[in-house]
Design an enzyme around this catalytic site. Structure first.
Site, short mmCIF file in Angstrom:
data_model
loop_
_atom_site.label_atom_id
_atom_site.label_comp_id
_atom_site.label_asym_id
_atom_site.label_seq_id
_atom_site.Cartn_x
_atom_site.Cartn_y
_atom_site.Cartn_z
N THR A 137 -87.77 20.13 -4.57
CA THR A 137 -86.48 19.91 -3.89
C THR A 137 -85.98 21.27 -3.42
O THR A 137 -86.35 21.72 -2.34
CB THR A 137 -85.45 19.22 -4.82
OG1 THR A 137 -85.32 19.98 -6.01
CG2 THR A 137 -85.87 17.81 -5.14
N LYS A 182 -91.37 20.20 -11.26
CA LYS A 182 -90.39 20.56 -10.24
C LYS A 182 -89.06 20.77 -10.92
O LYS A 182 -88.75 20.14 -11.93
CB LYS A 182 -90.34 19.57 -9.11
CG LYS A 182 -89.52 18.33 -9.07
CD LYS A 182 -88.10 18.20 -9.36
CE LYS A 182 -87.19 19.00 -8.47
NZ LYS A 182 -85.76 18.61 -8.73
N THR A 203 -82.92 16.98 -11.69
CA THR A 203 -83.65 18.23 -11.79
C THR A 203 -85.13 18.18 -12.15
O THR A 203 -85.98 18.30 -11.30
CB THR A 203 -82.92 19.14 -12.78
OG1 THR A 203 -82.77 18.43 -13.98
CG2 THR A 203 -81.56 19.52 -12.25
N GLU A 257 -81.96 28.58 -9.25
CA GLU A 257 -81.20 28.90 -8.04
C GLU A 257 -80.15 29.97 -8.25
O GLU A 257 -79.34 29.87 -9.17
CB GLU A 257 -80.48 27.66 -7.55
CG GLU A 257 -81.41 26.74 -6.86
CD GLU A 257 -80.67 25.51 -6.40
OE1 GLU A 257 -79.45 25.48 -6.51
OE2 GLU A 257 -81.36 24.60 -5.94
N ASN A 264 -74.42 25.86 -4.80
CA ASN A 264 -74.00 24.59 -5.38
C ASN A 264 -72.64 24.11 -4.88
O ASN A 264 -72.10 23.13 -5.38
CB ASN A 264 -74.00 24.69 -6.90
CG ASN A 264 -75.41 24.74 -7.44
OD1 ASN A 264 -76.17 23.79 -7.28
ND2 ASN A 264 -75.80 25.86 -8.01
N SER A 322 -69.24 22.65 5.96
CA SER A 322 -69.14 23.00 7.39
C SER A 322 -70.52 23.19 8.01
O SER A 322 -71.46 23.53 7.32
CB SER A 322 -68.33 24.27 7.56
OG SER A 322 -68.99 25.35 6.95
#
EC number: 2.3.1.35
Lengths: 383, 383
Positions: free
Chosen positions: A146, A168, A179, A259, A378, A383
């Protein structure tokens, strides 16, 4: 090598169109036998995704022939329709493979609360089945990514038998995503009960001790399939150790790919009265946002470690606690220890040792620092 | 008005030089009687700062005459020397006020693991005693600030009696600092046991339900002193309600001043089987980093709310959960509800309602979003 490192397995990974960007998003792993033994461990979150509910059921037999995995959608919080979709996925795989749906586990990962595009997923299963190969492990590992920046695989081979796997997960840090998915395969000749025992023992000290942000997924699944194709039945201890080694390696890869993280933090709790105490303290330290920010700023802030220990029920006396950061005992007997200026925090790995001075047990939890990049990734700035 | 709004109290705030930047850092609050009843509530962190250990002891008498508070250093994790320093602070205040050290509570806030500069603090106590005034409440409130951008005070007056107070704390978010100190005063004529009952009832539903980042301080202290100077003994319920109102107001001020926050989040859990369930679920939601990031990005990510609920032990069925964000029921019966595009998240206050559909109990927890500014302010970039 991944899930096809062990003999008796084929795999494939395709772009079914579930992900809008056209990246691979559907993987299929098939056990070609002669055995079909299997075991699984699932999220302890009480809000479980449809594929978790399905796979828990089919695994009660201790056998599996195939696993379908998709990225691009978690199929979590999707109600009865979501469960029907998981069922239809298993039925489709069963149809094209000429087996029963009860032999097929399903794993999904991606956004929570969104139905899967079944008009794309089901043809994808058929296409993946047409591409199954003994060399398909890497393609399968790529198709389950992902927000992972790299695909994760690991293999251990011993006296004529192999344990391999793919994972993953970007820590527990994926934006809106469920997750961790892991599929392990082995050609060792073992029954489901033995696999279950080895898998639970391994995940307890590996994946269960990776805690990037304390956020527990609705979809976490770890499967272990055995084909028996090596014809070898290893000693339990050797096999369990191989499973643990592969899980440990994959768990480390998850932490390193978390991340937004700039530091990998090893929290080692020593001299605890019980292993449960050590795990509770390690988790409390690993989940302390203030400490995680301090580590990001390369600040050896041991006061935040003590503050985190103080919130637990573990056995300890505050004035006997010791804390080392990267080898420097900055806190001794609950107070100021060695000069904190001695602590070198320039490198990615940070090692915190919390000494409870209350026994002989130990546990290690892996986590990451808390960074502005984590917040950005996160926040889904719309936008 | 602050702690001198009620009759029978004087206060002062001075710059003793504990803070290197020369800002006010020492406050003194004195009960001039005729009564000296008092009660206190302290951090439940097992690693308690020296002033907490001291103040817990002196409060066992149910009486207090004075409170010394310093910012610029928490005196936490400072060992026997730290406790001696707290004792010496109380002795100094007792000496200059002509009372006993056992009538003096001490509160400290600032960096953990650093000894206080007693050569500056003790003269500061003497100077503050010389400036005690019935109008000193605001100066005292200013002197206890750490990273607070504003000082916090609140007053409720009823039929001839008053409850007032001051608080310091930037949420639970201060960088390396111990966090919340609160002193409440009243001129109501009540004994220590009644104060204790009203204070515990109030903090349980106010300060205990403010949870900016889940990090529990080593120094949290809430004191309530009664002078009896009004000559009025109010009904218990009216008094308890006034204490609750002041605590609620001060708690809200803490949330609004939380470091780095851009959103104030009200997490309201309804239809829980028990109040404990409601609090557990509210806290789990309030501590979910992924959700806090999503709120920061104005993303009504209800999947993260369900995922947080799922980690609790509360009574609920996953397929009966409902979630509203800013009045829009984005999750119904555990699945997709109203269109999430309808949710307007432009304003600072965000209201999340989690309906457990399991009973009639409710609880509200206040928290903040997780922002890059929070990370910056708490990373102590040492350069």
């Amino acid at each position: 090598m991944s899930v096809t490192a062990a003999k008796g397995f084929t795999a494939a990974g395709v772009a079914a169109g579930i992900k809008e960007n056209g990246n691979p998003d559907l993987a299929l792993v098939v056990n070609t036998g002669p055995r079909r033994a299997a075991a699984g461990v699932f999220t302890s979150n009480r809000v479980k995704a449809a594929p978790v509910l399905w796979s828990e059921q089919v695994l009660k037999s201790g056998e599996l022939t195939a696993v379908v995995l998709n990225s691009g959608g978690a199929n979590a919080c999707t109600g009865p329709k979501g469960f029907q979709d998981t069922h239809a996925t298993a039925e489709k795989a069963a149809e094209v493979l000429g087996i029963g749906a009860g032999e097929v586990a399903v794993c999904s990962t991606g956004l929570i609360g969104v139905l899967l595009p079944m008009d794309k997923l089901l043809p994808g299963v058929e296409r993946a089945a047409g591409q199954l190969s003994e060399h398909g492990g890497e393609k399968a590992a790529i198709a389950i990514k992902t927000t992972d920046t790299v695909h994760k695989t690991s293999v251990v081979s011993k006296d004529g038998w192999t344990v391999g796997g793919m994972a993953k997960g970007a820590g527990m840090l994926a934006p809106g995503l469920a997750t961790m998915l892991v599929v392990l395969t082995t050609d060792a000749d073992l029954d489901g009960a033995t696999l279950d025992k080895a898998l639970r023992a391994a995940t307890r000290v590996t994946f269960d001790r990776v805690d990037s942000d304390g956020c527990m997924s609705t979809n976490d699944t770890v499967l272990l399939l055995a084909s028996g194709a090596s014809g070898v039945t290893p000693e339990y201890d050797a096999f369990a150790e191989a499973v643990r080694a592969v899980c440990d390696d994959l768990g480390q890869q998850l932490v390193r790919d978390a991340e937004g993280a700039s530091k990998d933090i090893k929290v080692e709790v020593v001299n605890a009265a019980t292993e449960d105490d050590a795990v509770e303290v390690g988790r409390s330290i690993a989940r302390n946002n203030l400490l995680k920010c301090a580590i990001h700023g390369e600040d050896p802030n041991w006061g935040r470690v003590l503050s985190a220990i103080g919130t637990t029920k573990a056995a300890f006396e505050p004035d006997r606690l010791n804390v080392a950061i990267n080898g420097v005992w900055v806190c001794k007997n609950g107070g100021v220890g060695e000069d904190r200026e001695k602590v070198d925090m320039r490198y990615r790995e940070v090692h915190i040792v919390a000494d409870l001075a209350a026994g002989t047990e130990t546990a290690t939890i892996w986590t990451n620092d808390l960074t502005a990049d984590y917040v950005h990734e996160n926040s889904a700035y719309s936008s």
